[in-house]
Write an enzyme that holds these catalytic residues in place. Structure first.
Site, PDB file in Angstrom:
ATOM      1  N   LYS A 165     -13.694   3.222  13.844  1.00 11.97           N
ATOM      2  CA  LYS A 165     -13.933   3.986  15.073  1.00 11.97           C
ATOM      3  C   LYS A 165     -14.319   5.429  14.763  1.00 11.97           C
ATOM      4  CE  LYS A 165     -13.533   0.573  16.269  1.00 11.97           C
ATOM      5  NZ  LYS A 165     -13.070  -0.720  15.768  1.00 11.97           N
ATOM      6  N   ALA A 195      -5.156  -5.599  16.680  1.00  4.95           N
ATOM      7  CA  ALA A 195      -4.022  -4.729  16.388  1.00  4.95           C
ATOM      8  C   ALA A 195      -3.024  -4.706  17.546  1.00  4.95           C
ATOM      9  CB  ALA A 195      -4.528  -3.324  16.096  1.00  4.95           C
ATOM     10  N   GLY A 240      -1.266  -0.579   7.603  1.00  7.04           N
ATOM     11  CA  GLY A 240      -1.966  -1.836   7.352  1.00  7.04           C
ATOM     12  C   GLY A 240      -3.477  -1.735   7.382  1.00  7.04           C
ATOM     13  N   THR A 296       2.242 -10.022   7.156  1.00  2.00           N
ATOM     14  CA  THR A 296       1.376  -9.665   6.032  1.00  2.00           C
ATOM     15  C   THR A 296      -0.114  -9.694   6.367  1.00  2.00           C
ATOM     16  OG1 THR A 296       1.650 -11.958   5.307  1.00  2.00           O
ATOM     17  CG2 THR A 296       3.016 -10.291   4.213  1.00  2.00           C
ATOM     18  N   ARG A 317       0.855  -1.205   0.000  1.00  3.47           N
ATOM     19  CA  ARG A 317       0.000   0.000   0.000  1.00  3.47           C
ATOM     20  C   ARG A 317       0.880   1.239   0.000  1.00  3.47           C
ATOM     21  NH1 ARG A 317      -3.396  -2.240   3.963  1.00  3.47           N
ATOM     22  NH2 ARG A 317      -5.523  -2.462   3.196  1.00  3.47           N
ATOM     23  N   GLU A 323     -26.865 -14.646  11.870  1.00  3.39           N
ATOM     24  CA  GLU A 323     -25.761 -15.346  12.547  1.00  3.39           C
ATOM     25  C   GLU A 323     -26.032 -16.848  12.566  1.00  3.39           C
ATOM     26  OE1 GLU A 323     -22.609 -14.773  14.046  1.00  3.39           O
ATOM     27  OE2 GLU A 323     -22.780 -16.928  14.435  1.00  3.39           O
ATOM     28  N   HIS A 349     -14.176   9.566  42.552  1.00  3.89           N
ATOM     29  CA  HIS A 349     -15.632   9.678  42.577  1.00  3.89           C
ATOM     30  C   HIS A 349     -16.046  11.043  42.060  1.00  3.89           C
ATOM     31  CE1 HIS A 349     -19.770   9.269  43.857  1.00  3.89           C
ATOM     32  NE2 HIS A 349     -19.684  10.488  44.368  1.00  3.89           N
TER      33      HIS A 349
HETATM   34  P1  FAD Z   1      -2.351  -5.902   8.697  1.00  6.15           P
HETATM   35  O1  FAD Z   1      -2.787  -4.716   9.448  1.00  6.15           O
HETATM   36  O2  FAD Z   1      -3.355  -6.595   7.841  1.00  6.15           O
HETATM   37  O3  FAD Z   1      -1.105  -5.439   7.833  1.00  6.15           O
HETATM   38  C1  FAD Z   1      -0.504  -6.253   6.899  1.00  6.15           C
HETATM   39  C2  FAD Z   1       0.044  -5.384   5.789  1.00  6.15           C
HETATM   40  O4  FAD Z   1       0.848  -6.183   4.944  1.00  6.15           O
HETATM   41  C3  FAD Z   1      -1.020  -4.773   4.892  1.00  6.15           C
HETATM   42  O5  FAD Z   1      -0.891  -3.384   4.865  1.00  6.15           O
HETATM   43  C4  FAD Z   1      -0.769  -5.383   3.513  1.00  6.15           C
HETATM   44  O6  FAD Z   1      -0.967  -4.455   2.462  1.00  6.15           O
HETATM   45  C5  FAD Z   1       0.698  -5.754   3.620  1.00  6.15           C
HETATM   46  N1  FAD Z   1       1.115  -6.864   2.764  1.00  6.15           N
HETATM   47  C6  FAD Z   1       0.554  -8.085   2.648  1.00  6.15           C
HETATM   48  N2  FAD Z   1       1.284  -8.870   1.838  1.00  6.15           N
HETATM   49  C7  FAD Z   1       2.336  -8.116   1.434  1.00  6.15           C
HETATM   50  C8  FAD Z   1       3.464  -8.357   0.606  1.00  6.15           C
HETATM   51  N3  FAD Z   1       3.679  -9.554   0.061  1.00  6.15           N
HETATM   52  N4  FAD Z   1       4.329  -7.347   0.402  1.00  6.15           N
HETATM   53  C9  FAD Z   1       4.146  -6.121   0.966  1.00  6.15           C
HETATM   54  N5  FAD Z   1       3.105  -5.850   1.768  1.00  6.15           N
HETATM   55  C10 FAD Z   1       2.223  -6.832   2.008  1.00  6.15           C
HETATM   56  N6  FAD Z   1      -8.256  -4.679  15.834  1.00  6.15           N
HETATM   57  C11 FAD Z   1      -8.244  -4.074  17.034  1.00  6.15           C
HETATM   58  O7  FAD Z   1      -7.405  -4.418  17.877  1.00  6.15           O
HETATM   59  N7  FAD Z   1      -9.130  -3.081  17.346  1.00  6.15           N
HETATM   60  C12 FAD Z   1     -10.066  -2.666  16.471  1.00  6.15           C
HETATM   61  O8  FAD Z   1     -10.847  -1.765  16.764  1.00  6.15           O
HETATM   62  C13 FAD Z   1     -10.122  -3.283  15.206  1.00  6.15           C
HETATM   63  N8  FAD Z   1     -11.027  -2.890  14.295  1.00  6.15           N
HETATM   64  C14 FAD Z   1     -11.036  -3.485  13.059  1.00  6.15           C
HETATM   65  C15 FAD Z   1     -12.008  -3.086  12.152  1.00  6.15           C
HETATM   66  C16 FAD Z   1     -12.065  -3.674  10.909  1.00  6.15           C
HETATM   67  C17 FAD Z   1     -13.120  -3.227   9.922  1.00  6.15           C
HETATM   68  C18 FAD Z   1     -11.110  -4.661  10.549  1.00  6.15           C
HETATM   69  C19 FAD Z   1     -11.132  -5.280   9.181  1.00  6.15           C
HETATM   70  C20 FAD Z   1     -10.145  -5.073  11.447  1.00  6.15           C
HETATM   71  C21 FAD Z   1     -10.105  -4.488  12.724  1.00  6.15           C
HETATM   72  N9  FAD Z   1      -9.177  -4.885  13.678  1.00  6.15           N
HETATM   73  C22 FAD Z   1      -9.176  -4.300  14.907  1.00  6.15           C
HETATM   74  C23 FAD Z   1      -8.187  -5.937  13.393  1.00  6.15           C
HETATM   75  C24 FAD Z   1      -6.828  -5.296  13.057  1.00  6.15           C
HETATM   76  O9  FAD Z   1      -6.995  -4.440  11.952  1.00  6.15           O
HETATM   77  C25 FAD Z   1      -5.823  -6.379  12.733  1.00  6.15           C
HETATM   78  O10 FAD Z   1      -5.753  -7.320  13.784  1.00  6.15           O
HETATM   79  C26 FAD Z   1      -4.446  -5.770  12.544  1.00  6.15           C
HETATM   80  O11 FAD Z   1      -4.448  -4.831  11.506  1.00  6.15           O
HETATM   81  C27 FAD Z   1      -3.405  -6.870  12.246  1.00  6.15           C
HETATM   82  O12 FAD Z   1      -2.162  -6.285  12.045  1.00  6.15           O
HETATM   83  P2  FAD Z   1      -1.075  -6.970  11.083  1.00  6.15           P
HETATM   84  O13 FAD Z   1       0.044  -6.006  11.042  1.00  6.15           O
HETATM   85  O14 FAD Z   1      -0.850  -8.352  11.490  1.00  6.15           O
HETATM   86  O15 FAD Z   1      -1.769  -7.031   9.648  1.00  6.15           O
HETATM   87  P1  NAI Z   2     -15.727 -12.692  13.798  1.00 10.14           P
HETATM   88  O1  NAI Z   2     -14.971 -13.941  13.895  1.00 10.14           O
HETATM   89  O2  NAI Z   2     -15.670 -11.696  14.887  1.00 10.14           O
HETATM   90  O3  NAI Z   2     -17.281 -13.018  13.593  1.00 10.14           O
HETATM   91  C1  NAI Z   2     -17.745 -13.792  12.539  1.00 10.14           C
HETATM   92  C2  NAI Z   2     -19.140 -14.248  12.892  1.00 10.14           C
HETATM   93  O4  NAI Z   2     -19.712 -14.788  11.723  1.00 10.14           O
HETATM   94  C3  NAI Z   2     -19.165 -15.348  13.957  1.00 10.14           C
HETATM   95  O5  NAI Z   2     -20.126 -15.007  14.917  1.00 10.14           O
HETATM   96  C4  NAI Z   2     -19.550 -16.586  13.171  1.00 10.14           C
HETATM   97  O6  NAI Z   2     -20.295 -17.514  13.931  1.00 10.14           O
HETATM   98  C5  NAI Z   2     -20.385 -15.992  12.056  1.00 10.14           C
HETATM   99  N1  NAI Z   2     -20.447 -16.775  10.828  1.00 10.14           N
HETATM  100  C6  NAI Z   2     -19.427 -17.443  10.231  1.00 10.14           C
HETATM  101  N2  NAI Z   2     -19.872 -18.005   9.079  1.00 10.14           N
HETATM  102  C7  NAI Z   2     -21.172 -17.659   8.948  1.00 10.14           C
HETATM  103  C8  NAI Z   2     -22.164 -17.904   7.961  1.00 10.14           C
HETATM  104  N3  NAI Z   2     -21.895 -18.610   6.868  1.00 10.14           N
HETATM  105  N4  NAI Z   2     -23.396 -17.387   8.136  1.00 10.14           N
HETATM  106  C9  NAI Z   2     -23.688 -16.651   9.256  1.00 10.14           C
HETATM  107  N5  NAI Z   2     -22.776 -16.374  10.212  1.00 10.14           N
HETATM  108  C10 NAI Z   2     -21.543 -16.873  10.059  1.00 10.14           C
HETATM  109  O7  NAI Z   2     -15.293 -12.062  12.383  1.00 10.14           O
HETATM  110  P2  NAI Z   2     -15.446 -10.596  11.792  1.00 10.14           P
HETATM  111  O8  NAI Z   2     -16.557  -9.863  12.441  1.00 10.14           O
HETATM  112  O9  NAI Z   2     -15.480 -10.774  10.317  1.00 10.14           O
HETATM  113  O10 NAI Z   2     -14.093  -9.906  12.204  1.00 10.14           O
HETATM  114  C11 NAI Z   2     -12.837 -10.467  11.814  1.00 10.14           C
HETATM  115  C12 NAI Z   2     -11.793 -10.169  12.833  1.00 10.14           C
HETATM  116  O11 NAI Z   2     -11.428  -8.794  12.797  1.00 10.14           O
HETATM  117  C13 NAI Z   2     -12.258 -10.421  14.260  1.00 10.14           C
HETATM  118  O12 NAI Z   2     -11.987 -11.744  14.613  1.00 10.14           O
HETATM  119  C14 NAI Z   2     -11.470  -9.468  15.074  1.00 10.14           C
HETATM  120  O13 NAI Z   2     -10.319 -10.116  15.530  1.00 10.14           O
HETATM  121  C15 NAI Z   2     -11.057  -8.366  14.092  1.00 10.14           C
HETATM  122  N6  NAI Z   2     -11.795  -7.143  14.449  1.00 10.14           N
HETATM  123  C16 NAI Z   2     -11.613  -6.604  15.688  1.00 10.14           C
HETATM  124  C17 NAI Z   2     -12.314  -5.490  16.072  1.00 10.14           C
HETATM  125  C18 NAI Z   2     -12.130  -4.965  17.449  1.00 10.14           C
HETATM  126  O14 NAI Z   2     -11.197  -5.359  18.121  1.00 10.14           O
HETATM  127  N7  NAI Z   2     -12.988  -4.062  17.917  1.00 10.14           N
HETATM  128  C19 NAI Z   2     -13.242  -4.803  15.171  1.00 10.14           C
HETATM  129  C20 NAI Z   2     -13.380  -5.473  13.907  1.00 10.14           C
HETATM  130  C21 NAI Z   2     -12.656  -6.581  13.565  1.00 10.14           C
END
Ligand code: FAD
Ligand code: NAI
Length: 472
Positions: free
Chosen positions: A53, A327, A42, A149, A37, A209, A451
């Site tokens: 958020k 994260a 990430g 990744t 990217r 769900e 408090h």
């Molecule tokens: P990533 O953040 O996925 O980073 C991996 C990076 O590697 C990417 O930028 C990708 O482009 C790059 N990459 C991949 N392959 C290659 C390659 N071959 N060469 C170069 N670059 C490459 N977690 C929380 O703790 N709190 C939250 O509130 C939260 N909200 C979330 C909301 C959503 C909608 C989503 C989808 C996830 C959320 N998460 C949240 C989960 C969190 O985003 C991930 O757990 C976290 O980003 C993982 O970090 P990472 O560095 O392992 O991977």
């Molecule tokens: P998730 O694992 O949290 O939830 C997936 C849900 O889908 C489960 O309840 C599962 O039973 C259900 N499910 C699976 N297959 C299904 C099907 N075919 N039909 C109906 N329901 C089905 O996964 P989600 O919400 O996609 O998030 C992915 C990951 O991203 C999370 O595991 C979390 O670690 C991370 N994340 C963290 C956040 C945070 O920390 N606030 C916010 C958003 C994502």
């Protein structure tokens, strides 16, 4: 082609990779971080934690002025939703933070190598990483490689992401209009957070769900209370329901469902579908199988207790390996792996990783759930206290939820804390610290809490473990 020499090459610039890069630079390593990217940070900063958020915050403000403030004696007239501005602000927040990481890279002299990295060759200490830059390639040579990744959303075979009507979380962060009816497949974290955003902005939201409960990994009691709270806000739940297919309809889409208890078939018409049924580790094109680095059935890269793969000097962290996809877990692992590489004692305490769902009320937890303790036959005591009996929560008009402290029956050591309520994402830090230090419920109960604050609910729940909550 000329080779460039580094002490450490990191593939992936998400929370795992970029934080590891900063720590490595602090420890004196010449570090390159390959990220495909243009922006660093990430999934988390670009299309995950931060934009979600930002929208949760904005939509909560909208919910305040369109309803909640009335109880405070504030009536707002002529309130209008400017969705384009809301999206613009969200994008600005993301931009500021990703630019911030780029600034940190500059400060620490870390090179962001823009392109797709592949582990090309391992000859003992010497590892070669090839980067496809789009317009050519670069060759980086190093003794240590950190794979970070991340992960990608899982697609359903009969509901393939098209980015327009069938959305992954990425597109659900940028829908150009408020959906009339958003069907969310998967009642996990993403479904509930993004479902909440669009519900607050006026969409009808139905969460489908598979299981008979939402948030399957959370403590049962907090999970079911969260479901009740969200149902009150108008989110509809179809539990124990399987999505079996879809077809085009006048309104956009028709989603076919099957009730898993009765076998009854039904359909839902909607204009958008969010598929949030989980994420899977992303390792495509990394060159792992060619080098004999194995992944399990779920696609996770296997590592030892030092985050090292089968190949000495090649490490992996974050969403790419086992454990919760969070994260802060990814960051801690990135730091630990780099410290271990530098001969230090890097360590992550997996019993003290908080989990937060940023709905309203929020759900936050750390440690074991009651179900896990029961399954393991651990003797425990539970103490709960409701926000309803807390002065600050009353003043805020935010009295939904409770805090539950689980402590070992013999030693009183805190084993788990589960919260549902206003801003419990912040309150959970106290519980994390206590668990990290091996503290007891008595330790929390005897600690002076300001408090009137919401934190007093944590103290009262800890007092309740010993049967001596004061305000109940
Ligand atoms: P990533 O953040 O996925 O980073 C991996 C990076 O590697 C990417 O930028 C990708 O482009 C790059 N990459 C991949 N392959 C290659 C390659 N071959 N060469 C170069 N670059 C490459 N977690 C929380 O703790 N709190 C939250 O509130 C939260 N909200 C979330 C909301 C959503 C909608 C989503 C989808 C996830 C959320 N998460 C949240 C989960 C969190 O985003 C991930 O757990 C976290 O980003 C993982 O970090 P990472 O560095 O392992 O991977
Ligand atoms: P998730 O694992 O949290 O939830 C997936 C849900 O889908 C489960 O309840 C599962 O039973 C259900 N499910 C699976 N297959 C299904 C099907 N075919 N039909 C109906 N329901 C089905 O996964 P989600 O919400 O996609 O998030 C992915 C990951 O991203 C999370 O595991 C979390 O670690 C991370 N994340 C963290 C956040 C945070 O920390 N606030 C916010 C958003 C994502």
């Amino acid at each position: 082609m000329s080779e460039e020499q580094f002490d450490l090459v990191i593939i992936g610039g998400g929370p795992a990779g970029y934080v590891a890069a900063i720590r490595a630079a602090q420890l004196g390593m010449k570090t390159a971080c390959i990220e495909k990217r243009k922006t660093l940070g990430g999934t988390c900063l670009n299309v995950g934690c931060i934009p979600s958020k930002a929208l949760l915050e904005s939509s909560e403000h909208y919910a305040l002025v369109t309803g909640k403030l009335q109880k405070h004696g504030i009536t707002c007239e002529g309130v209008r939703l400017d969705l384009a501005q809301m999206m613009k602000r969200k994008d600005a927040v993301v931009r500021q933070l990703t630019n911030g990481v780029a600034g940190l890279f500059k400060k620490h002299k870390i090179e962001h190598v823009l392109g797709t990295g592949k582990l090309k060759e391992v000859k003992g200490e010497r590892k070669t990483v090839e980067v496809d830059t789009g317009s050519g390639s670069r060759v980086l040579v190093t003794s240590k490689v950190l794979l970070a990744t991340g992960s990608e959303p899982v697609e359903l075979p009969f509901l393939k992401f098209d980015g327009k009507r069938v959305l992954s979380s990425t597109e659900a962060l940028s829908i150009p209009e408020v959906p009339k009816h958003l069907v969310v497949i998967g009642g996990g974290v993403i479904g509930l957070e993004l479902g909440s955003v669009w519900r607050r902005l006026g969409a009808k939201v139905t969460v489908v769900e598979f299981l008979d409960r939402i948030t399957p990994f959370s403590d049962n009691q907090v999970g079911s209370e969260l479901q009740k709270a969200l149902a009150k806000q108008g989110i509809e739940f179809r539990l124990s329901t399987k999505c079996t297919g879809s077809q085009d309809a006048d309104s956009g889409f028709r989603v076919k469902l099957e009730d898993l208890k009765t076998g009854e078939q039904s359909e839902l018409e909607c204009d958008y579908v969010l598929v949030s049924t989980g994420r899977r580790p992303f390792s495509a094109g990394l060159g792992l199988s060619e080098l004999g680095i194995e992944t399990d059935k779920a696609g996770r890269v296997g590592v030892d207790a030092h985050y090292q793969t089968k190949i000495p000097g090649v490490y992996a962290v974050g969403d790419l390996i086992a454990g919760p996809m969070l994260a802060h877990k990814a960051e801690e692992e990135g730091i630990a792996a780099v410290e271990i590489m530098a001969g230090q004692a890097g360590h992550v305490n997996y019993d003290a990783i908080p989990n937060v769902i940023y709905t309203w009320p929020e759900l936050a937890s750390v440690g074991a759930t009651e179900e896990e303790l029961q399954e393991k036959g651990v003797q425990y005591k539970a103490g709960s206290f409701p926000f309803m009996a807390n002065g600050r929560a009353k003043a805020m008009e935010e009295t939904e939820g409770f805090v539950k402290v689980l402590a070992d029956a013999k030693t009183d050591r805190v084993l788990g804390v589960h919260m549902l309520g206003p801003r419990v994402s912040e309150l959970i830090a106290e519980a994390v610290s206590v668990i990290e230090f091996g503290g007891s419920a008595e330790d929390i109960a005897r600690t002076c809490h300001a408090h009137p604050t919401l934190t007093e609910v944590v103290k009262e729940a800890a007092l309740a473990v010993g049967g001596r909550a004061l305000h109940m």
